[in-house]
Design an enzyme around this catalytic site. Structure first.
Site, mmCIF file in Angstrom:
data_model
loop_
_atom_site.group_PDB
_atom_site.id
_atom_site.type_symbol
_atom_site.label_atom_id
_atom_site.label_comp_id
_atom_site.label_asym_id
_atom_site.label_seq_id
_atom_site.Cartn_x
_atom_site.Cartn_y
_atom_site.Cartn_z
ATOM 1 C CB SER A 250 -0.875 -0.027 1.297
ATOM 2 O OG SER A 250 -0.112 -0.424 2.300
ATOM 3 C CG ASP A 492 -2.106 5.418 8.126
ATOM 4 O OD1 ASP A 492 -0.902 5.024 8.264
ATOM 5 O OD2 ASP A 492 -2.685 5.050 7.006
ATOM 6 C CG HIS A 495 -0.433 4.121 4.481
ATOM 7 N ND1 HIS A 495 -1.208 3.364 5.332
ATOM 8 C CD2 HIS A 495 -0.104 3.244 3.463
ATOM 9 C CE1 HIS A 495 -1.247 2.054 5.130
ATOM 10 N NE2 HIS A 495 -0.502 1.940 3.925
#
Length: 526
Positions: A250, A492, A495
């Site tokens: 990702s 998160d 990312h």
């Protein structure tokens, strides 16, 4: 043999009929007159050069049709001391379809650029990209038909900045672009926050309510050189008729969406940019392909978190056991081995509990290891990837990148145990706590032993400083109170917000491609 008739007005006119309009005597008289007039015109032009220099049409008629572009025109737009002048629009438009980016190759054939089964398309929606018209003599180091410009950021300045093509090449040859710092630059980001519809919700921090946007206003400044400012239209020209493919987890999807959004800025007709199968969300399927119709190119993503193949093996109880085949590359590899640019990554999934424990999980052939250290398993997987690259990739056609590990910034716990990064608003200034991950040293050592050139995007250190640019709490739009409470303990910090840090990774890719394009010009294949 009778010639086939052709229609002229409402009557059929055969070649025999047409010849009756001219007697042989008339033909001779006409030819003599025409020859005499041509001689007189040539004498007039030779004796009066100003008469045609002032007329664009006559002047163009006497210019060489083989003028083309010399690569030094690239640097006419970069360095003010260059004496070269850019060609006219008419000259550039003739060869727009002839650009090639490869290391000493001609443009790909239609079979090399076509979409393949399983590349994110359904049978009904499959879109086939046709290669542009070819010029047999064109190679990657040939003069470019359009000016691909190198330009630093509008606010960039450096005592080491050079002003000639040779100086630029020498500077970059010896420059470590990964040693430097993040500097404030209000000319960034490369696209307006919230303007790109192709960013997945978890990466779209602006739309999710992150009002503090200083993280968008930084660029990477190496110590001894400048990174070229990313110019989307030039990148698309370099990719004309080609496939650029991201393969990885990702974090590579993060980078793929970033590149699509940066390139989108130069597309005038947005209807001619689309995901091949019509998808608008990019987390559920194994592959996706954005088509830039005006440039006949695609920017694609294949999900493969380990680069080697996830496997299921029958056990003694009749069920199946999940393993990781360290000796087999992932299943999609045949679908992108003919791409023109490949950007691989892996890393974060190797840090999860199952991989670290390594109990009955790693497999080679029919053998499942009872216990294996994750560093050893990672090394075996990278060797499998490297062997596949060396056996299947033609370095004369395909440029290969491997993007390094992108550090996370959890404090007070990990991603699933209360780790946080929501109050970080500025980059780190010290690298005192930076430790080079073991897997990054493994990647470096494997790449150095490969016969295929692989450009290692060693972004670990530069990305370590950017604790401020993660989505943290801002992963969903219109969150309920329950969702907000969940986000407090499941932030998160791995990312990246878009626009943001991955845009600068793509700027480094752009810099590598521009550098190699110039190097190939100076060292043409023999």
């Amino acid at each position: 043999m009778v010639d086939s008739p052709s229609v002229s007005g409402n009557r059929l006119l055969t070649r025999t009929d047409s010849m009756r309009f001219f007697s042989s005597r008339g033909v001779k008289s006409f030819a003599s007159g025409f020859t005499l007039a041509s001689i007189l015109l040539m004498l007039f032009l030779i004796l009066n050069p100003s008469s045609y220099q002032s007329s664009p049409r006559l002047r163009n008629a006497f210019q060489s049709s083989r003028g083309g572009y010399h690569f030094s025109n690239v640097f006419a737009h970069i360095f003010p001391n260059s004496s070269s002048s850019p060609p006219s629009h008419d000259q550039t438009s003739k060869n727009d379809d002839a650009i090639d980016l490869r290391l000493g190759t001609s443009a790909p054939s239609p079979s090399q650029i076509s979409r393949k089964e399983g590349s994110g398309l359904t049978a009904k929606e499959e879109h086939r990209i046709q290669a542009p018209p070819q010029e047999p003599s064109l190679t990657a180091w040939s003069p470019l038909p359009i000016p691909i410009t190198w330009s630093p950021s509008p606010t960039a300045s450096s005592p080491n900045e050079k002003h000639s093509e040779q100086d630029w090449m020498e500077m970059w040859k010896d420059c470590d672009m990964y040693e430097g710092s993040w500097v404030r630059d209000d000319s960034y980001p490369l696209y307006i926050a919230g303007s790109c519809p192709y960013i997945d919700e978890p990466f779209n921090c602006f739309r999710n309510g992150k009002s503090e946007n200083l993280y968008e206003k930084y660029r990477w400044q190496p110590k001894n050189c400048n990174v070229p400012r990313f110019k989307a239209n030039d990148m698309l020209e370099m990719l004309r008729g080609k496939r650029l493919v991201f393969v990885g987890d990702s974090l590579n999807r993060n980078m793929w969406e970033s590149l699509v959004c940066v390139l989108r800025n130069s597309v005038e007709d947005q209807s001619r940019l689309f995901e091949a199968s019509g998808r608008e969300e990019f987390r559920t399927e194994g592959s996706y392909s954005f088509i830039f119709q005006d440039y006949n190119c695609s920017v694609e993503f294949f999900r493969s978190v380990f680069l080697v193949q996830e496997w299921e093996t029958p056990d003694l109880k009749g069920s199946t056991k999940e393993t990781l085949r360290l000796d087999v590359l992932e299943r999609s590899c045949d679908k992108y081995k003919d791409a023109d640019v490949l950007i691989f990554n892996t890393g974060h999934w190797w840090t999860h509990e199952k991989r670290i424990e390594g109990k009955g999980y790693y497999q080679e052939g029919n053998h499942i290891y009872g216990q294996m250290n994750v560093e050893e398993a990672f090394h075996k997987a990278l060797l499998t990837w490297a062997q596949w690259i060396d056996s299947n990739i033609d370095p004369k056609k395909t440029t290969v990148f491997f993007r390094g590990y992108s550090p996370s910034h959890f404090r007070g716990g990990e991603w699933n145990s209360g780790g946080k990064c929501d109050n970080e608003t500025e980059p780190l200034e010290s690298e005192s706590d930076l430790e080079t991950p073991e897997m990054m040293m493994t990647i470096d050592s494997v790449i150095k032993k490969m016969k295929t050139p692989v450009f290692y995007l060693n972004i670990t250190k530069m990305t370590y400083f950017r604790r401020d640019a993660h989505p943290s709490l801002f992963r969903n739009e219109n969150m309920t109170e329950e969702t907000k409470r969940h986000m407090l303990t499941h932030q998160d910090c791995s990312h990246w917000c878009l626009p943001g840090v991955p845009d600068l990774w793509n700027e480094l890719v752009y810099a590598h491609l521009l550098y190699n394009l110039n190097r190939n010009k100076n060292n043409p294949p023999k």
